[in-house]
Design a protein around this motif. Sequence first.
Motif, PDB file in Angstrom:
ATOM      1  N   VAL A  27       0.849  -1.184   0.000  1.00  0.00           N
ATOM      2  CA  VAL A  27       0.000   0.000   0.000  1.00  0.00           C
ATOM      3  C   VAL A  27       0.888   1.239   0.000  1.00  0.00           C
ATOM      4  O   VAL A  27       1.855   1.314   0.769  1.00  0.00           O
ATOM      5  CB  VAL A  27      -0.923   0.000   1.238  1.00  0.00           C
ATOM      6  N   THR A  50      -3.147  -1.251   8.248  1.00  0.00           N
ATOM      7  CA  THR A  50      -2.371  -0.173   7.619  1.00  0.00           C
ATOM      8  C   THR A  50      -2.194   0.986   8.595  1.00  0.00           C
ATOM      9  O   THR A  50      -1.078   1.487   8.795  1.00  0.00           O
ATOM     10  CB  THR A  50      -3.107   0.333   6.359  1.00  0.00           C
ATOM     11  N   MET A 234      -9.786  -0.009  -0.021  1.00  0.00           N
ATOM     12  CA  MET A 234      -8.946  -1.207   0.143  1.00  0.00           C
ATOM     13  C   MET A 234      -9.783  -2.470   0.057  1.00  0.00           C
ATOM     14  O   MET A 234     -10.924  -2.518   0.501  1.00  0.00           O
ATOM     15  CB  MET A 234      -8.231  -1.170   1.488  1.00  0.00           C
ATOM     16  N   ALA A 239      -4.766  -1.525  -2.117  1.00  0.00           N
ATOM     17  CA  ALA A 239      -5.545  -0.349  -2.434  1.00  0.00           C
ATOM     18  C   ALA A 239      -6.055  -0.517  -3.851  1.00  0.00           C
ATOM     19  O   ALA A 239      -5.280  -0.467  -4.802  1.00  0.00           O
ATOM     20  CB  ALA A 239      -4.691   0.900  -2.318  1.00  0.00           C
TER      21      ALA A 239
END
Lengths: 582, 279
Positions: A27, A50, A234, A239
């Motif tokens: 990501v 994340t 996501m 993503a």
Amino acid sequence: MTPLLSVSDLRVGFGRNPQANEVVRGVSFDLADGETLAIVGESGSGKSVTALSINRLIDFGGGRITGGAIKLKLADGSLFDLMTASEPQLTGIRGAEIGMIFQEPMTSLNPVLTIGRQIEESFQLHRGLTGRQATAAARDALDRVRIPDAARRLKYTPNQLSGGMLQRVMIAIALACNPRLLIADEPTTALDVTVQAQIMALLAELKRETGMSMIFITHDIGLVAGIADKVMVMQNGQAVEQGELNQILDNPQHPYTQHLLHAVPHFANGSATRSDGRRDKGASTEPALKVDGLVVRFPLKSSFFSRATGAVHAVDGVDFDLMPGETLAIVGESGSGKSTTARAVLGLVRSTRGSFSVGVRKASAEQSALPVQMVFQNPYASLNPRLSIESILAEPVIATGGRVKAETRARMVSLLERVGLPKNSLERYPHEFSGGQRQRLCIARALMLNPSVVVLDEAVSALDVSVQAKVLELLVDLQREFGLAYLFISHDMAVVERIAHRIAVIYAGQIVEIGDATSVLSKPKHSYTKKLIAAVPTIDRRHEHFELDTRQVPSLVRPQGFEPAPARWEQFGPDHRARAEA
Amino acid sequence: MRILRAIFGHGSGRIGGIIVGVYLLVAILGMLGLTPHNPITQYRVDRLHAPNGAYWMGTDLFGRDVASRLMAGVGQSFTVAFFSVAFATLAGTVLGLAAAWLGRRWDGVLMRIMDVLLAFPAILLALLIVTVAGPGTWTSVVAIGIVYTPIFTRVVRGPALSLKAREFVDAARTFGSSSSYIVTRHLLLNLVAPLTVQVTLALAWALLTEAGLSFLGLGTQPPAASLGLMLSDSRNLMETAPWLMIFPGLAIMISILGFNLLGDALRDILDPRMRRAPA
């Protein structure tokens, strides 16, 4: 200009072999000063992981960052590498540079310490304030998150404050040291929709005041419109789409983003409501369920020996009827009495007064022993983990005095197939199924007795948007096929919009507005209905200025013998009425 | 089978399992009379022999073989422990489920009685019951059983109360399942794991209590052998014949260690929260 936060090719894994068990797979994003990034995704998409990787809290959750880079620009303009920082360095960054708020305000605070003490702690740690200075700082912090009467509230313990208030306290703690980045991980998911609107408004205002950057994590793409500058969608740790807010909302490229946007409600024109099975056609049919003057009160006693001094009026005079093949949605916020109504209909709580009559289904030759069945909210708690699916489905039959015969098994298999589960499910156990599959099992179980009314108590609330859509589709199909009447209890207007024919809005134990779905959603009449609908996040309103409302739900505790005034109703159209307001 | 494999895959479970397994074997041999010598025959000429080839653990004051008496004693102690724990499990489960399911006054009255029983130290309460009922193997079983009933009642009542509030119980009520069906299928079935752990740990306490009662002369009656009785007999000969004390003492100690290790392992294995090993 260098961005405040720069994440590139972040990879995070779990377990003994993190490289093989990656939950976040590459990501990348940049966040400029004062910008808000919304990360949208379903459970398991890697959005929280994340966020937790950015302040390295993931280390405590068993995760390991396996690759990529995370760089934070400090106040003096130098870059700080969060990937290689040591734990003592990180402790200085957390709180001071990066603040965080979590989903559950009720469990994020220590229940035995006053909130004042818990706010002061942050000032002590990062600014070395003590005693009066710290108390004054804590009071200012509470003022800043618009908690009225802050000086007195400092002495409260968490149990004395509502969920919305506690989330404000959490925000106050997170902002104590003026962090330049705030990570908000589903900060409103556990809250009612009107409280959610207030918290969102507060976050937007604080952002304006302080100029901080924010990462806002949510599963509800509708919330994004009001707060974000950039959006990242996501799915499965990647993503799938990211870009400017307007670009994502107006012109989504990825099918998954389009799907998420499709689930957001559009009340204004009422076009998304169901158009089948309007009640005006066969007006003479017997209702499947008729509830008349339902009252549920829980007596309050100050001690074991004393007499009741008052009562909680959970449900106070609720009437409605439900036609075969129709869905009546009961909407309201937590504590409004909507679940109690459902439970009273099933006899799970004893009603103080009122009558039910369950209509006889003429068309079906085989009359069910128990015509009202229920599907519960939590698919993980409503199936006994130690019983096989066969035993679970057999239970209603055994309970009503039946024998499990070959035809019972045949019915199980056909119902399982009908709700979309594999044929070999009978020998398996609940833990082998996902949340959505379990809810399908619960639906199959409720249908085992061939009911005419199914009560769905927040039946899809615990499911992700995409799973939710499929379960709703199944429910609509089953309704058409078996002529089922649904009593659909929900707090989620987006779901109600898609399944309800009629809507009853319940507030403080009473129905304040009832009528056909299109009319209620597009032309709400009662002030509470208006407030409720206005609070629902939709993508049509962007960067809207919310107004703060600190009114609390009125207490439902009434003195002994109290009777509410009889309702006066105002009629608005053929099937739409609202309670007249004083 | 799966559970046995899990026990042997668990560090302390392996040790505990082996210890308990060996004891079970010894107990069965002791009860069947498959001992090197007859445990109650008095070999008058061989009194107070130190351990040697013929008498592995020596002989006592009356010339009885300590090894044989130890095996018979382990058999005796295990019998008392198993039956008393079975009694306590049964009574405790029934009372705990009743308290949780019936609630209100039943719950209050039952749990207060259990509180009163728990207020006495275990050995004191057992002593009291045995003194009133007269000593003997079966009175010890009942006495120890009563002593440990409140613990099982509590172990059952707590989780049963939380299970009772779970949605699958509500669901069962909506299709009109009978109370007995809900209690057995939805409550009891989910209590098997905590009960298994509790049984293992209670076996260790029961062994100790039985030894205590016999030591005080209120449990197993001579000339039958029991670990506590052997310890009691060895008291005056501690210096002249220390083997009389060392072997039964070690036997009690190791058996309790074994049961505790096994109980800890079962708790880890059966508790789903512990199942995930830290990375």
